[in-house]
Motif scaffolding. Structure first.
Motif, PDB file in Angstrom:
ATOM      1  N   ARG A  55     -11.843  -6.395  -5.779  1.00 28.03           N
ATOM      2  CA  ARG A  55     -10.964  -5.960  -6.881  1.00 28.03           C
ATOM      3  C   ARG A  55     -10.493  -4.528  -6.662  1.00 28.03           C
ATOM      4  O   ARG A  55      -9.335  -4.206  -6.907  1.00 28.03           O
ATOM      5  CB  ARG A  55     -11.693  -6.062  -8.223  1.00 28.03           C
ATOM      6  N   PHE A  56     -11.393  -3.666  -6.197  1.00 30.79           N
ATOM      7  CA  PHE A  56     -11.001  -2.279  -5.939  1.00 30.79           C
ATOM      8  C   PHE A  56      -9.956  -2.214  -4.828  1.00 30.79           C
ATOM      9  O   PHE A  56      -9.030  -1.401  -4.884  1.00 30.79           O
ATOM     10  CB  PHE A  56     -12.214  -1.421  -5.591  1.00 30.79           C
ATOM     11  N   ALA A  57     -10.088  -3.072  -3.832  1.00 32.46           N
ATOM     12  CA  ALA A  57      -9.085  -3.115  -2.763  1.00 32.46           C
ATOM     13  C   ALA A  57      -7.731  -3.538  -3.320  1.00 32.46           C
ATOM     14  O   ALA A  57      -6.691  -2.982  -2.933  1.00 32.46           O
ATOM     15  CB  ALA A  57      -9.527  -4.079  -1.662  1.00 32.46           C
ATOM     16  N   LEU A  58      -7.722  -4.503  -4.230  1.00 37.54           N
ATOM     17  CA  LEU A  58      -6.459  -4.931  -4.849  1.00 37.54           C
ATOM     18  C   LEU A  58      -5.847  -3.810  -5.677  1.00 37.54           C
ATOM     19  O   LEU A  58      -4.623  -3.635  -5.695  1.00 37.54           O
ATOM     20  CB  LEU A  58      -6.682  -6.174  -5.707  1.00 37.54           C
ATOM     21  N   HIS A  59      -6.673  -3.031  -6.364  1.00 37.19           N
ATOM     22  CA  HIS A  59      -6.154  -1.900  -7.129  1.00 37.19           C
ATOM     23  C   HIS A  59      -5.547  -0.852  -6.194  1.00 37.19           C
ATOM     24  O   HIS A  59      -4.494  -0.276  -6.491  1.00 37.19           O
ATOM     25  CB  HIS A  59      -7.250  -1.276  -7.984  1.00 37.19           C
ATOM     26  N   ALA A  60      -6.204  -0.611  -5.074  1.00 34.86           N
ATOM     27  CA  ALA A  60      -5.659   0.343  -4.099  1.00 34.86           C
ATOM     28  C   ALA A  60      -4.312  -0.157  -3.573  1.00 34.86           C
ATOM     29  O   ALA A  60      -3.373   0.628  -3.398  1.00 34.86           O
ATOM     30  CB  ALA A  60      -6.645   0.561  -2.951  1.00 34.86           C
ATOM     31  N   GLN A  61      -4.209  -1.455  -3.326  1.00 27.71           N
ATOM     32  CA  GLN A  61      -2.941  -2.024  -2.868  1.00 27.71           C
ATOM     33  C   GLN A  61      -1.849  -1.869  -3.920  1.00 27.71           C
ATOM     34  O   GLN A  61      -0.685  -1.647  -3.576  1.00 27.71           O
ATOM     35  CB  GLN A  61      -3.091  -3.502  -2.532  1.00 27.71           C
ATOM     36  N   ALA A  62      -2.186  -2.004  -5.186  1.00 23.66           N
ATOM     37  CA  ALA A  62      -1.193  -1.858  -6.254  1.00 23.66           C
ATOM     38  C   ALA A  62      -0.721  -0.414  -6.391  1.00 23.66           C
ATOM     39  O   ALA A  62       0.433  -0.161  -6.736  1.00 23.66           O
ATOM     40  CB  ALA A  62      -1.763  -2.349  -7.579  1.00 23.66           C
ATOM     41  N   LEU A  63      -1.609   0.533  -6.102  1.00 26.38           N
ATOM     42  CA  LEU A  63      -1.258   1.950  -6.225  1.00 26.38           C
ATOM     43  C   LEU A  63      -0.520   2.488  -5.002  1.00 26.38           C
ATOM     44  O   LEU A  63       0.291   3.409  -5.121  1.00 26.38           O
ATOM     45  CB  LEU A  63      -2.520   2.780  -6.471  1.00 26.38           C
ATOM     46  N   ALA A  64      -0.773   1.934  -3.843  1.00 25.38           N
ATOM     47  CA  ALA A  64      -0.205   2.466  -2.596  1.00 25.38           C
ATOM     48  C   ALA A  64       1.311   2.607  -2.616  1.00 25.38           C
ATOM     49  O   ALA A  64       1.839   3.642  -2.183  1.00 25.38           O
ATOM     50  CB  ALA A  64      -0.667   1.626  -1.407  1.00 25.38           C
ATOM     51  N   PRO A  65       2.078   1.618  -3.104  1.00 27.48           N
ATOM     52  CA  PRO A  65       3.545   1.780  -3.087  1.00 27.48           C
ATOM     53  C   PRO A  65       4.060   2.884  -4.008  1.00 27.48           C
ATOM     54  O   PRO A  65       5.210   3.302  -3.875  1.00 27.48           O
ATOM     55  CB  PRO A  65       4.070   0.421  -3.556  1.00 27.48           C
ATOM     56  N   LEU A  66       3.215   3.365  -4.928  1.00 28.75           N
ATOM     57  CA  LEU A  66       3.645   4.413  -5.851  1.00 28.75           C
ATOM     58  C   LEU A  66       3.470   5.813  -5.277  1.00 28.75           C
ATOM     59  O   LEU A  66       3.922   6.786  -5.870  1.00 28.75           O
ATOM     60  CB  LEU A  66       2.877   4.299  -7.168  1.00 28.75           C
ATOM     61  N   ILE A  67       2.803   5.921  -4.131  1.00 30.70           N
ATOM     62  CA  ILE A  67       2.619   7.229  -3.493  1.00 30.70           C
ATOM     63  C   ILE A  67       3.967   7.671  -2.923  1.00 30.70           C
ATOM     64  O   ILE A  67       4.584   6.938  -2.156  1.00 30.70           O
ATOM     65  CB  ILE A  67       1.538   7.181  -2.401  1.00 30.70           C
ATOM     66  N   PRO A  68       4.433   8.855  -3.302  1.00 29.99           N
ATOM     67  CA  PRO A  68       5.760   9.295  -2.854  1.00 29.99           C
ATOM     68  C   PRO A  68       5.846   9.461  -1.337  1.00 29.99           C
ATOM     69  O   PRO A  68       4.928   9.968  -0.699  1.00 29.99           O
ATOM     70  CB  PRO A  68       5.949  10.652  -3.528  1.00 29.99           C
ATOM     71  N   VAL A  69       6.960   9.011  -0.804  1.00 35.87           N
ATOM     72  CA  VAL A  69       7.263   9.187   0.615  1.00 35.87           C
ATOM     73  C   VAL A  69       8.706   9.667   0.705  1.00 35.87           C
ATOM     74  O   VAL A  69       9.609   9.002   0.205  1.00 35.87           O
ATOM     75  CB  VAL A  69       7.101   7.873   1.406  1.00 35.87           C
ATOM     76  N   VAL A  70       8.909  10.816   1.309  1.00 36.04           N
ATOM     77  CA  VAL A  70      10.248  11.351   1.518  1.00 36.04           C
ATOM     78  C   VAL A  70      10.376  11.636   3.011  1.00 36.04           C
ATOM     79  O   VAL A  70       9.699  12.529   3.532  1.00 36.04           O
ATOM     80  CB  VAL A  70      10.492  12.635   0.699  1.00 36.04           C
ATOM     81  N   PRO A  71      11.203  10.857   3.727  1.00 30.50           N
ATOM     82  CA  PRO A  71      11.259  10.977   5.188  1.00 30.50           C
ATOM     83  C   PRO A  71      11.587  12.383   5.698  1.00 30.50           C
ATOM     84  O   PRO A  71      11.123  12.773   6.744  1.00 30.50           O
ATOM     85  CB  PRO A  71      12.355   9.990   5.592  1.00 30.50           C
ATOM     86  N   THR A  72      12.363  13.140   4.946  1.00 26.68           N
ATOM     87  CA  THR A  72      12.800  14.452   5.443  1.00 26.68           C
ATOM     88  C   THR A  72      11.895  15.599   5.012  1.00 26.68           C
ATOM     89  O   THR A  72      12.118  16.732   5.393  1.00 26.68           O
ATOM     90  CB  THR A  72      14.229  14.740   4.962  1.00 26.68           C
ATOM     91  N   ILE A  73      10.874  15.306   4.202  1.00 30.88           N
ATOM     92  CA  ILE A  73       9.974  16.350   3.708  1.00 30.88           C
ATOM     93  C   ILE A  73       8.543  15.967   4.055  1.00 30.88           C
ATOM     94  O   ILE A  73       8.113  14.834   3.852  1.00 30.88           O
ATOM     95  CB  ILE A  73      10.101  16.515   2.180  1.00 30.88           C
ATOM     96  N   GLU A  74       7.800  16.933   4.569  1.00 29.85           N
ATOM     97  CA  GLU A  74       6.385  16.686   4.851  1.00 29.85           C
ATOM     98  C   GLU A  74       5.593  16.917   3.570  1.00 29.85           C
ATOM     99  O   GLU A  74       5.512  18.029   3.057  1.00 29.85           O
ATOM    100  CB  GLU A  74       5.878  17.614   5.949  1.00 29.85           C
ATOM    101  N   LEU A  75       5.024  15.843   3.045  1.00 24.16           N
ATOM    102  CA  LEU A  75       4.250  15.908   1.809  1.00 24.16           C
ATOM    103  C   LEU A  75       2.755  15.940   2.125  1.00 24.16           C
ATOM    104  O   LEU A  75       2.335  15.473   3.185  1.00 24.16           O
ATOM    105  CB  LEU A  75       4.565  14.693   0.930  1.00 24.16           C
ATOM    106  N   PRO A  76       1.949  16.469   1.209  1.00 26.83           N
ATOM    107  CA  PRO A  76       0.492  16.464   1.439  1.00 26.83           C
ATOM    108  C   PRO A  76      -0.054  15.048   1.405  1.00 26.83           C
ATOM    109  O   PRO A  76       0.640  14.089   1.067  1.00 26.83           O
ATOM    110  CB  PRO A  76      -0.036  17.300   0.272  1.00 26.83           C
TER     111      PRO A  76
END
Length: 135
Positions: A52-73
């Motif tokens: 269940r925790f793995a499924l929660h991590a999978q649900a949260l992963a797409p919400l992590i911001p990704v900006v190709p032109t900016i290096e994010l922490p």
């Protein structure tokens, strides 16, 4: 009714990244403890919760911001983050159920209280589902 200010991209990343890290880390820790459990029903419960925790991590992963032109922490919690310390200090499933999960639920409640349904809609939906599943 209080109006919450919209989060910046980095603030959103910190909130999402923290919960993603907790879910992923609990999956790893609970999954590691399964092999040491002798009682079959307990073993099944811990293994099921780990998944269940793995499924929660999978649900949260797409919400992590990704900006190709900016290096994010990395958006993982800092070493001195209290929630990180609680997750890492759990010595077994009993600690996880008695201490870690209530602390995580409290963190989710705080983040939901400071979220705007307009600007944080996807995060609110995932955290609300996560909160209901952990309760």
């Amino acid at each position: 009714m209080t109006t919450n200010r919209p989060r910046t991209l980095l603030q959103h990343g910190v909130v999402v990244g923290r919960h993603h890290w907790v879910a992923r880390r609990l999956y790893q820790r609970m999954g590691g403890w399964v092999t040491a459990i002798a009682d079959a029903p307990t073993k099944v419960r811990v293994a099921t919760d780990a998944r269940r925790f793995a499924l929660h991590a999978q649900a949260l992963a797409p919400l992590i911001p990704v900006v190709p032109t900016i290096e994010l922490p990395s958006f993982e919690p800092d070493d001195d983050d209290p929630l990180r310390e609680i997750v890492e200090s759990a010595e077994g499933p009993i600690d996880c159920y008695a201490v870690t999960l209530p602390a995580w639920v409290a963190a989710i409640d705080r983040d939901l209280a400071h979220s705007s349904p307009v600007t944080d809609g996807a995060l609110v939906r995932v955290l609300t589902h996560l909160r209901a599943d952990l309760a």
